[in-house]
Design a protein around this motif. Sequence first.
Motif, mmCIF file in Angstrom:
data_model
loop_
_atom_site.group_PDB
_atom_site.id
_atom_site.type_symbol
_atom_site.label_atom_id
_atom_site.label_comp_id
_atom_site.label_asym_id
_atom_site.label_seq_id
_atom_site.Cartn_x
_atom_site.Cartn_y
_atom_site.Cartn_z
ATOM 1 N N GLY A 149 0.794 -1.226 0.000
ATOM 2 C CA GLY A 149 0.000 0.000 0.000
ATOM 3 C C GLY A 149 0.826 1.276 0.000
ATOM 4 N N ASP A 150 0.187 2.371 -0.414
ATOM 5 C CA ASP A 150 0.803 3.689 -0.382
ATOM 6 C C ASP A 150 0.335 4.394 0.889
ATOM 7 O OD1 ASP A 150 1.862 6.176 -0.747
ATOM 8 O OD2 ASP A 150 0.824 6.619 -2.625
ATOM 9 N N LEU A 151 1.231 4.483 1.867
ATOM 10 C CA LEU A 151 0.931 5.134 3.129
ATOM 11 C C LEU A 151 1.662 6.473 3.233
ATOM 12 C CD1 LEU A 151 1.157 2.036 5.516
ATOM 13 C CD2 LEU A 151 -0.902 3.103 4.619
ATOM 14 N N SER A 152 1.883 7.082 2.105
ATOM 15 C CA SER A 152 2.577 8.373 2.087
ATOM 16 C C SER A 152 1.784 9.414 2.863
ATOM 17 C CB SER A 152 2.768 8.856 0.647
ATOM 18 O OG SER A 152 3.573 7.958 -0.087
ATOM 19 N N ASN A 153 2.483 10.135 3.742
ATOM 20 C CA ASN A 153 1.895 11.239 4.514
ATOM 21 C C ASN A 153 0.760 10.812 5.441
ATOM 22 O OD1 ASN A 153 3.605 13.231 3.219
ATOM 23 N ND2 ASN A 153 2.293 12.983 1.416
ATOM 24 N N VAL A 154 0.655 9.530 5.718
ATOM 25 C CA VAL A 154 -0.363 9.055 6.657
ATOM 26 C C VAL A 154 0.088 9.377 8.084
ATOM 27 C CG1 VAL A 154 -1.462 6.999 7.629
ATOM 28 C CG2 VAL A 154 -1.228 7.241 5.163
ATOM 29 N N ASN A 155 -0.841 9.830 8.896
ATOM 30 C CA ASN A 155 -0.528 10.094 10.299
ATOM 31 C C ASN A 155 -0.748 8.818 11.102
ATOM 32 O OD1 ASN A 155 -0.052 11.107 12.825
ATOM 33 N ND2 ASN A 155 -1.818 12.470 12.886
ATOM 34 N N LEU A 171 6.097 4.588 2.843
ATOM 35 C CA LEU A 171 5.766 5.409 3.997
ATOM 36 C C LEU A 171 6.410 6.790 3.903
ATOM 37 C CD1 LEU A 171 6.139 2.504 6.521
ATOM 38 C CD2 LEU A 171 4.118 3.955 6.470
ATOM 39 N N ALA A 172 6.524 7.311 2.699
ATOM 40 C CA ALA A 172 7.141 8.622 2.506
ATOM 41 C C ALA A 172 6.347 9.703 3.231
ATOM 42 C CB ALA A 172 7.229 8.947 1.018
ATOM 43 N N GLY A 173 7.001 10.409 4.147
ATOM 44 C CA GLY A 173 6.334 11.488 4.867
ATOM 45 C C GLY A 173 5.386 11.032 5.948
ATOM 46 N N ALA A 174 5.244 9.720 6.152
ATOM 47 C CA ALA A 174 4.328 9.216 7.178
ATOM 48 C C ALA A 174 4.859 9.537 8.571
ATOM 49 C CB ALA A 174 4.144 7.711 7.029
ATOM 50 N N ARG A 187 9.359 -6.216 5.495
ATOM 51 C CA ARG A 187 10.170 -6.684 4.372
ATOM 52 C C ARG A 187 9.758 -5.985 3.071
ATOM 53 N NH1 ARG A 187 9.648 -13.069 5.606
ATOM 54 N NH2 ARG A 187 7.613 -12.327 6.315
ATOM 55 N N GLY A 188 10.734 -5.348 2.440
ATOM 56 C CA GLY A 188 10.463 -4.642 1.183
ATOM 57 C C GLY A 188 9.827 -3.284 1.362
ATOM 58 N N ALA A 189 9.591 -2.867 2.599
ATOM 59 C CA ALA A 189 8.951 -1.571 2.856
ATOM 60 C C ALA A 189 9.948 -0.423 2.683
ATOM 61 C CB ALA A 189 8.381 -1.542 4.266
ATOM 62 N N ASP A 190 9.441 0.722 2.227
ATOM 63 C CA ASP A 190 10.285 1.904 2.054
ATOM 64 C C ASP A 190 9.952 2.921 3.148
ATOM 65 O OD1 ASP A 190 11.771 4.063 1.287
ATOM 66 O OD2 ASP A 190 11.003 4.165 -0.762
ATOM 67 N N LEU A 191 10.805 2.957 4.159
ATOM 68 C CA LEU A 191 10.663 3.908 5.257
ATOM 69 C C LEU A 191 11.712 5.014 5.174
ATOM 70 C CD1 LEU A 191 10.037 0.812 6.476
ATOM 71 C CD2 LEU A 191 9.567 2.131 8.523
ATOM 72 N N SER A 192 12.377 5.120 4.031
ATOM 73 C CA SER A 192 13.514 6.038 3.907
ATOM 74 C C SER A 192 13.136 7.491 4.148
ATOM 75 C CB SER A 192 14.172 5.885 2.534
ATOM 76 O OG SER A 192 13.247 6.169 1.491
ATOM 77 N N GLN A 193 11.864 7.846 3.915
ATOM 78 C CA GLN A 193 11.432 9.225 4.127
ATOM 79 C C GLN A 193 10.360 9.331 5.214
ATOM 80 O OE1 GLN A 193 10.873 11.571 0.397
ATOM 81 N NE2 GLN A 193 11.396 9.660 -0.637
ATOM 82 N N ALA A 194 10.238 8.300 6.015
ATOM 83 C CA ALA A 194 9.277 8.325 7.114
ATOM 84 C C ALA A 194 9.729 9.322 8.173
ATOM 85 C CB ALA A 194 9.134 6.938 7.725
ATOM 86 N N GLN A 195 8.771 9.894 8.867
ATOM 87 C CA GLN A 195 9.067 10.905 9.874
ATOM 88 C C GLN A 195 8.933 10.330 11.286
ATOM 89 O OE1 GLN A 195 10.010 14.119 8.777
ATOM 90 N NE2 GLN A 195 9.955 13.054 6.816
ATOM 91 N N ASN A 196 9.833 10.794 12.164
ATOM 92 C CA ASN A 196 9.764 10.497 13.607
ATOM 93 C C ASN A 196 9.917 9.014 13.947
ATOM 94 O OD1 ASN A 196 9.185 13.297 14.258
ATOM 95 N ND2 ASN A 196 7.109 12.931 13.504
ATOM 96 N N LEU A 197 10.611 8.273 13.086
ATOM 97 C CA LEU A 197 10.896 6.872 13.391
ATOM 98 C C LEU A 197 12.166 6.801 14.231
ATOM 99 C CD1 LEU A 197 10.253 3.834 12.906
ATOM 100 C CD2 LEU A 197 11.817 3.951 10.956
ATOM 101 N N GLU A 198 12.092 6.144 15.375
ATOM 102 C CA GLU A 198 13.244 6.031 16.253
ATOM 103 C C GLU A 198 13.772 4.605 16.277
ATOM 104 O OE1 GLU A 198 12.389 7.590 20.095
ATOM 105 O OE2 GLU A 198 11.906 9.604 19.348
ATOM 106 N N GLN A 199 15.057 4.495 16.597
ATOM 107 C CA GLN A 199 15.731 3.207 16.574
ATOM 108 C C GLN A 199 14.995 2.143 17.382
ATOM 109 O OE1 GLN A 199 18.670 2.680 14.739
ATOM 110 N NE2 GLN A 199 18.214 0.524 15.166
#
Length: 231
Positions: A149-155, A171-174, A187-199
Motif C-alpha cells: 500500500g501507499d501510506l505516504s503522509n499518513v498520520n 511510507l514517505a512522509g508518514a 520486508r520490502g517496505a520503504d521507510l527512507s522518508q518516514a518521519q519520527n521513526l526512532e531506533q
Amino acid sequence: MIRTVIGLAAIIALSVVAVSPSEASCRDSPQPGVDWSKCTKSKLILKGRDLSGANMQSTDLSRSDLTGANLSKASMVQVNLSSSRLKDANMTGADLTKAMLDRADLHGADLTGANLQKAELGRANLTGAKLAGIDLSKAELGRAILAGGDLSNVNLERAYLARADLRGVTLAGANLLNAALYLSDLRGADLSQAQNLEQGQLEDTCGDGTTKLPAGVTAPPEWPCASREDE
C-alpha cells in the motif's frame, strides 16, 4: 359506537407516540443523506448503494455487504462495521473516528481524506486501499493487512501496528511518532522518508535487506521474521 371510535383513536394516537423520530428514520430506505444514527442494521446487503453524506454515527452495520457502496462524506463516528465487506467502497472524506472495522474487507476501498483516528482495524484487509494522507493516529491495526500500500503522509502517531503486514508499503512522509511496530512485517517496505521513526521502534520488527530505512536509523542485528502462520 362513540366509545369504540374514541378507543380506536386512542390506540392510533398511542401507536404514533410509540414510534420515535429516530426509530422512524431507522426504517428509511438506503439513500444519500439518510439518518441511520444509532440504528441496528447488521447483515444488510447494500452493494453499490449510494449512502453519501449519510449519518451513521454509532450505527450497527456489522457483517453487512457494502461492496462498491458510496459512503463519501458520511458521518460514521463509532459505527460498527466489524466483519463487513467494503471492497472498492467510496469512503472519501468520511468521518470514521473510533469506528469498529476489525476483520473488515477494505480491499481497494478509497479512503482519501477520511478520518480514522482511534479506529479499530485489527485483522482488517486494506490491500490496495487508497490511504495516502489519511489520519490513522491512535488507530488499532494489529495484524492488519496493508501489503503493497501507499501510506505516504499518513498520520500513524501512536498507532498500534503489532504484527501488521506492511510488506512493500511506501511510507514517505508518514508520521510514525510512538507507533507500536512489534513484529510488524517490514520486508520490502520503504521507510527512507518516514518521519519520527526512532531506533527503538525497530528492535522487534521483521525486515530484511530490502527494507529501506531513514538516515540515522539502522537495522537491528537480528530481525525476527517468524512466518505469519506461526504467530
